[in-house]
Design a protein around this motif. Sequence first.
Motif, PDB file in Angstrom:
ATOM      1  N   ARG A 369       1.306  -1.286  -0.135  1.00 29.95           N
ATOM      2  CA  ARG A 369      -0.037   0.025  -0.001  1.00 29.95           C
ATOM      3  C   ARG A 369       0.606   1.525  -0.518  1.00 29.95           C
ATOM      4  NH1 ARG A 369      -5.255  -0.695   1.446  1.00 29.95           N
ATOM      5  NH2 ARG A 369      -6.287  -3.174   2.174  1.00 29.95           N
ATOM      6  N   LEU A 370       2.085   0.607   0.987  1.00 31.71           N
ATOM      7  CA  LEU A 370       2.953   2.590   0.902  1.00 31.71           C
ATOM      8  C   LEU A 370       3.714   2.916   0.183  1.00 31.71           C
ATOM      9  CD1 LEU A 370       2.928   2.341   4.642  1.00 31.71           C
ATOM     10  CD2 LEU A 370       2.045   4.247   3.692  1.00 31.71           C
ATOM     11  N   ARG A 371       4.202   1.491  -0.855  1.00 34.50           N
ATOM     12  CA  ARG A 371       4.944   1.676  -2.352  1.00 34.50           C
ATOM     13  C   ARG A 371       3.830   2.350  -3.325  1.00 34.50           C
ATOM     14  NH1 ARG A 371       9.865  -0.490  -2.591  1.00 34.50           N
ATOM     15  NH2 ARG A 371      10.335  -2.644  -1.505  1.00 34.50           N
ATOM     16  N   ALA A 372       3.110   2.325  -3.312  1.00 28.32           N
ATOM     17  CA  ALA A 372       1.874   2.985  -4.256  1.00 28.32           C
ATOM     18  C   ALA A 372       1.818   4.732  -3.851  1.00 28.32           C
ATOM     19  CB  ALA A 372       0.947   1.917  -4.151  1.00 28.32           C
ATOM     20  N   GLU A 373       1.210   4.210  -2.538  1.00 28.32           N
ATOM     21  CA  GLU A 373       1.507   5.585  -1.807  1.00 28.32           C
ATOM     22  C   GLU A 373       2.342   6.637  -1.977  1.00 28.32           C
ATOM     23  OE1 GLU A 373      -1.562   8.091  -0.348  1.00 28.32           O
ATOM     24  OE2 GLU A 373      -1.216   6.966  -0.779  1.00 28.32           O
ATOM     25  N   TRP A 374       3.325   6.051  -2.401  1.00 31.11           N
ATOM     26  CA  TRP A 374       4.793   7.072  -2.464  1.00 31.11           C
ATOM     27  C   TRP A 374       4.968   6.799  -4.276  1.00 31.11           C
ATOM     28  CZ3 TRP A 374       8.666   9.428   0.162  1.00 31.11           C
ATOM     29  CH2 TRP A 374       9.686  10.112  -0.961  1.00 31.11           C
ATOM     30  N   LEU A 375       4.265   6.409  -4.742  1.00 32.69           N
ATOM     31  CA  LEU A 375       4.900   7.274  -5.970  1.00 32.69           C
ATOM     32  C   LEU A 375       3.239   8.104  -6.220  1.00 32.69           C
ATOM     33  CD1 LEU A 375       4.763   3.519  -7.239  1.00 32.69           C
ATOM     34  CD2 LEU A 375       6.442   5.023  -7.622  1.00 32.69           C
ATOM     35  N   ARG A 376       2.441   7.663  -6.109  1.00 33.64           N
ATOM     36  CA  ARG A 376       0.758   8.782  -6.070  1.00 33.64           C
ATOM     37  C   ARG A 376       2.007  10.658  -5.108  1.00 33.64           C
ATOM     38  NH1 ARG A 376      -2.203   4.570  -5.009  1.00 33.64           N
ATOM     39  NH2 ARG A 376      -1.930   5.365  -2.746  1.00 33.64           N
ATOM     40  N   GLN A 377       2.380  10.254  -4.492  1.00 30.29           N
ATOM     41  CA  GLN A 377       2.420  11.195  -3.546  1.00 30.29           C
ATOM     42  C   GLN A 377       3.464  10.809  -2.454  1.00 30.29           C
ATOM     43  OE1 GLN A 377      -1.831  12.353  -2.819  1.00 30.29           O
ATOM     44  NE2 GLN A 377      -2.140  11.164  -1.467  1.00 30.29           N
ATOM     45  N   PRO A 378       5.346  11.566  -2.926  1.00 32.88           N
ATOM     46  CA  PRO A 378       6.378  11.285  -1.903  1.00 32.88           C
ATOM     47  C   PRO A 378       6.668  12.562  -0.782  1.00 32.88           C
ATOM     48  CG  PRO A 378       7.076  12.390  -4.121  1.00 32.88           C
ATOM     49  CD  PRO A 378       5.596  11.816  -3.737  1.00 32.88           C
ATOM     50  N   GLY A 379       5.604  12.496  -0.125  1.00 32.20           N
ATOM     51  CA  GLY A 379       5.534  13.641   1.400  1.00 32.20           C
ATOM     52  C   GLY A 379       6.867  12.814   1.783  1.00 32.20           C
ATOM     53  N   ILE A 380       6.976  13.126   3.035  1.00 37.24           N
ATOM     54  CA  ILE A 380       7.604  13.054   4.534  1.00 37.24           C
ATOM     55  C   ILE A 380       6.980  12.003   5.365  1.00 37.24           C
ATOM     56  CG2 ILE A 380       9.692  13.668   4.042  1.00 37.24           C
ATOM     57  CD1 ILE A 380       8.446  15.606   6.743  1.00 37.24           C
ATOM     58  N   ALA A 381       5.679  11.863   5.096  1.00 36.75           N
ATOM     59  CA  ALA A 381       4.992  10.861   5.323  1.00 36.75           C
ATOM     60  C   ALA A 381       5.144   9.782   5.767  1.00 36.75           C
ATOM     61  CB  ALA A 381       3.169  11.941   6.389  1.00 36.75           C
ATOM     62  N   VAL A 382       4.798   9.867   4.507  1.00 37.54           N
ATOM     63  CA  VAL A 382       4.678   8.398   3.495  1.00 37.54           C
ATOM     64  C   VAL A 382       5.995   8.030   3.063  1.00 37.54           C
ATOM     65  CG1 VAL A 382       4.343   7.103   1.434  1.00 37.54           C
ATOM     66  CG2 VAL A 382       2.902   9.457   2.074  1.00 37.54           C
ATOM     67  N   ALA A 383       7.239   8.969   3.571  1.00 42.24           N
ATOM     68  CA  ALA A 383       8.590   8.097   3.449  1.00 42.24           C
ATOM     69  C   ALA A 383       8.883   7.818   4.620  1.00 42.24           C
ATOM     70  CB  ALA A 383      10.071   9.365   3.324  1.00 42.24           C
ATOM     71  N   ASP A 384       8.479   8.323   6.049  1.00 48.65           N
ATOM     72  CA  ASP A 384       8.622   7.565   7.527  1.00 48.65           C
ATOM     73  C   ASP A 384       7.139   6.118   7.783  1.00 48.65           C
ATOM     74  OD1 ASP A 384       8.700   7.544  10.678  1.00 48.65           O
ATOM     75  OD2 ASP A 384       6.539   7.642  10.050  1.00 48.65           O
ATOM     76  N   ALA A 385       6.107   6.485   7.316  1.00 50.08           N
ATOM     77  CA  ALA A 385       4.950   5.364   7.283  1.00 50.08           C
ATOM     78  C   ALA A 385       5.953   4.157   6.449  1.00 50.08           C
ATOM     79  CB  ALA A 385       4.770   5.527   6.834  1.00 50.08           C
ATOM     80  N   LEU A 386       6.491   4.616   4.434  1.00 51.74           N
ATOM     81  CA  LEU A 386       6.727   3.960   4.315  1.00 51.74           C
ATOM     82  C   LEU A 386       8.245   2.502   4.950  1.00 51.74           C
ATOM     83  CD1 LEU A 386       7.057   1.502   1.450  1.00 51.74           C
ATOM     84  CD2 LEU A 386       7.803   3.631   0.070  1.00 51.74           C
ATOM     85  N   GLY A 387       9.229   3.550   4.903  1.00 52.11           N
ATOM     86  CA  GLY A 387      10.803   2.660   5.966  1.00 52.11           C
ATOM     87  C   GLY A 387      10.401   1.915   7.406  1.00 52.11           C
ATOM     88  N   TRP A 388       9.378   2.217   7.862  1.00 53.71           N
ATOM     89  CA  TRP A 388       9.102   1.114   9.243  1.00 53.71           C
ATOM     90  C   TRP A 388       7.945  -0.026   8.702  1.00 53.71           C
ATOM     91  CZ3 TRP A 388      10.824   1.028  13.593  1.00 53.71           C
ATOM     92  CH2 TRP A 388       9.482   0.440  14.705  1.00 53.71           C
ATOM     93  N   ALA A 389       7.234  -0.111   7.151  1.00 59.22           N
ATOM     94  CA  ALA A 389       6.719  -0.765   7.450  1.00 59.22           C
ATOM     95  C   ALA A 389       7.269  -1.885   7.089  1.00 59.22           C
ATOM     96  CB  ALA A 389       5.292  -0.528   5.952  1.00 59.22           C
ATOM     97  N   LEU A 390       8.644  -0.945   6.019  1.00 63.45           N
ATOM     98  CA  LEU A 390       9.827  -2.170   5.519  1.00 63.45           C
ATOM     99  C   LEU A 390      10.370  -2.866   5.694  1.00 63.45           C
ATOM    100  CD1 LEU A 390      10.527  -0.299   2.183  1.00 63.45           C
ATOM    101  CD2 LEU A 390      10.286  -1.936   2.463  1.00 63.45           C
ATOM    102  N   HIS A 391      10.753  -2.348   7.472  1.00 66.17           N
ATOM    103  CA  HIS A 391      11.507  -2.510   8.886  1.00 66.17           C
ATOM    104  C   HIS A 391      10.707  -3.917   9.356  1.00 66.17           C
ATOM    105  CE1 HIS A 391      13.181  -3.035  13.033  1.00 66.17           C
ATOM    106  NE2 HIS A 391      12.479  -2.386  12.851  1.00 66.17           N
ATOM    107  N   ARG A 392       9.725  -4.225   9.540  1.00 62.86           N
ATOM    108  CA  ARG A 392       8.279  -4.428   9.976  1.00 62.86           C
ATOM    109  C   ARG A 392       7.713  -5.551   9.029  1.00 62.86           C
ATOM    110  NH1 ARG A 392       6.897  -4.931  14.909  1.00 62.86           N
ATOM    111  NH2 ARG A 392       4.822  -4.733  14.501  1.00 62.86           N
TER     112      ARG A 392
END
Length: 493
Positions: A369-392
């Motif tokens: 979900r967050l990879r797709a969100e990053w492609l749509r709108q690469p703001g820092i809130a999405v970057a943080d969420a995607l980084g944490w999801a990848l860690h998890r």
Amino acid sequence: MENQATKDRPEERRRDRPEERRARLHGRLVIAAVAGCAVLGTVLALLPAERTATRAPAPAPGAQALTAVAAGVPAALPDLAALIGERESHLRRHPDDAESWAVLGTAYAEQGRRTADTTFYAKADVSLRTSLKVRANAAALGGLATLANARRDFRTARTWGEAARKLEPKRWTTYPALIDAYTGLGDYKAARAALERLTELRSGPAVMARAAAVYRDRGWREDAAVQLSDAAAGARAPAERAAYLERAGQLAWERGDREDALRHFQEAVRIDPDQRAAQAGQGRVLAALGRTTEALNAYRMALAKQPLPQYALELGELYEWLGLGQAARVQYDLLRAVVERAAADGADEELVLGQFEADHGDPASAVRRLRAEWLRQPGIAVADALGWALHRAGQDKEALRYARIATDKVHGGGVRSALYAYHLGMIEREAGQYAPARRHLREALQINPWFSPSRVRAAREALAALGEVPDEGVPAVDTEAMDAKAVTPRPYR
């Protein structure tokens, strides 16, 4: 002499002619009137000014909301409803009024944002596009930009906002929507340029509040706080002032000043009982103060009137921290339902859903979900969420890339976030980068030592494992809010 004596005798006066008597009576009345006016004037001069001044009638609710909508500032919900009713009635009689269609569409968008009722967004879209069909105008284009921001569709917001600016470059109300769009896309240079142009065109509380948001994203908290304080002092309407106080409370919360944050949130709700963001803010702060029973009530009140998925996530996490798993699951189910309903109305809540899935659901789903969100709108809130999801999901090498984007003070926004620093530190720890992990975990606790009960505990435990024990203890928890079995809180990562 005799004649004069005769004239002065009473019996002779009684035989005066009628016209003479009327003349004397008229003279006496004039004298009495003049004397009465003098006395009345003296009395009025001695009365307090407010008793004699004529007060201008208060503008009608629809007129108050129209002023707010035109200026791009919050309006009281009852006034907003009155404005919508007035414009709907007017447009049934005058369907070719492009300006009224634009006002109605923008009011619908604001109503949807304030109530989290995304069905208003579809109505707003139809009204604003109808305005454009009648006549190309910057008000409708700007309204579409505002609507797209409310739906978290920042690329579309940028498109509409830039079209509005091209059509009418000096229309100042276009620039706040552009700032929001650029910020959502992570284009902070463009956001700053838009703010500079806005301040050239306009001054006042609305501009100060917008400047505060940009300053906050750059990490200039003190400057942001000053701007919000001045904006709240200069706001004309209660709903507008309450909105600025809520933002000031959020700033205080982000820097860990719980008491100041709570004062701002409480004042905002006192001024505008429909200020649900401030009620949720109270829930956040009260939980940090250990007053969890009050915190739960504040969150419930906010969710009842503004069912945002972010509030459901925070309330669910608070329940989970208290060991009340079933109550937490109810909130998580609500979150999913709200996100699904929002998507049906064209609103994007994938960021919150991804955050939820990363910590409480399926991390692999969160990554998708967050990879797709990053492609749509690469703001820092999405970057943080995607980084944490990848860690998890166990992908720490790639996780570090996005976590660093979120905390990059040179190329990013520069916002000082305890959550972002915590995420980066925990990912670095898992990747074996112990020195930067210590630094960033310590930074998270310095920014706001109360940012999340469970995450604060996890940060302290991680620092202890790394060989550094923080001086301060873990924030207290109100055990009265726990169930009768006194279940031990279970922290999550």
